[in-house]
Structures are given as structure tokens and as C-alpha cells.
Scaffold this active site. Structure first.
Site, PDB file in Angstrom:
ATOM      1  N   PHE A 108     -57.337  44.895 -54.797  1.00  0.00           N
ATOM      2  CA  PHE A 108     -58.619  45.553 -55.018  1.00  0.00           C
ATOM      3  C   PHE A 108     -58.556  47.060 -54.776  1.00  0.00           C
ATOM      4  O   PHE A 108     -59.549  47.756 -54.946  1.00  0.00           O
ATOM      5  CB  PHE A 108     -59.696  44.928 -54.136  1.00  0.00           C
ATOM      6  N   SER A 109     -57.412  47.559 -54.383  1.00  0.00           N
ATOM      7  CA  SER A 109     -57.235  48.976 -54.075  1.00  0.00           C
ATOM      8  C   SER A 109     -56.798  49.742 -55.324  1.00  0.00           C
ATOM      9  O   SER A 109     -55.749  49.452 -55.901  1.00  0.00           O
ATOM     10  CB  SER A 109     -56.171  49.126 -52.972  1.00  0.00           C
ATOM     11  N   GLY A 110     -57.610  50.721 -55.735  1.00  0.00           N
ATOM     12  CA  GLY A 110     -57.249  51.559 -56.878  1.00  0.00           C
ATOM     13  C   GLY A 110     -55.904  52.256 -56.699  1.00  0.00           C
ATOM     14  O   GLY A 110     -55.068  52.237 -57.611  1.00  0.00           O
TER      15      GLY A 110
END
Length: 115
Positions: A10-12
Site C-alpha cells: 500500500f506504500s507508494g
């Protein structure tokens, strides 16, 4: 020598590092961290990244965090002739500008949000 990439899906910034790995076709060990469970705060992870963020790259004895630095390192180390991060200073400057665009954008956004 193995390369490990600690990330969260979920981390860009993690996804940016993952896209670089895929584009360069680098064989890498993916180590997903569950941030909601605090896996980035364990003593083992803090030993490699005291900043307790993702992504973190471990290439043998070399440890690097910060997604932009990881992307640049992977290009420089494993694909120095890649057009993804060109050697020509003007072309590279254009890539660097795109990599760092959000620095100025976030400063402007924070001014609006503060007021």
C-alpha cells in the site's frame, strides 16, 4: 549475493521501487511488511532501518532506504546503460526533476493547508 527489498503493497514509495525492479528485471527477494501489525518497528527491522519506513533495500552488506535513492542505486548498479536513468546529464536532469517534483508541490500544498 542476494538482494532483499522490504516493502508494503500500500506504500507508494514501495511501489515505485518495485516498478524499478520489474523494469530492470532484477532478481530480488521481496519481503512484505505489515505496517498495521508494527512489523516496521521490530528490533530486527530497526537494525537495518532506524527510520522505520519502507522501502528498504539490502544488497549484501549495503543497506539503503528512501525510494528515490533505491531507484537510482538499482539503475546505477544493475543497469548502468539503461535509458530508465540515462547517463547524459541533461536527460538525467529531466528524470531527476520528475523524481523530485513532489518536493516543491508538497511545500505549496502545506502552505494552503496550514492557512
Amino acid at each position: 549475493m542476494s538482494i532483499d527489498l522490504y516493502y508494503n503493497k500500500f506504500s507508494g514509495p514501495s511501489r515505485a521501487a518495485l516498478m524499478t525492479v520489474r523494469q530492470l528485471n532484477i532478481d530480488i527477494n521481496l519481503k512484505q511488511l505489515d505496517l498495521s501489525a508494527g512489523e516496521h518497528m521490530t528490533p530486527e527491522y530497526l537494525a537495518i532501518n532506524p527510520n522505520h519506513k519502507v522501502p528498504t533495500l539490502v544488497d549484501g552488506e549495503f543497506v539503503l532506504w528512501e525510494s528515490r535513492a533505491i531507484m537510482q542505486y538499482l539503475c546505477n548498479r544493475y543497469a548502468p546503460d539503461s535509458t530508465l536513468y540515462p547517463k547524459d546529464p541533461k536527460k538525467r536532469a529531466l528524470v531527476d526533476r520528475s523524481l523530485n517534483f513532489d518536493f516543491s508541490f508538497l511545500a505549496q500544498l502545506s502552505e494552503v493547508m496550514v492557512f
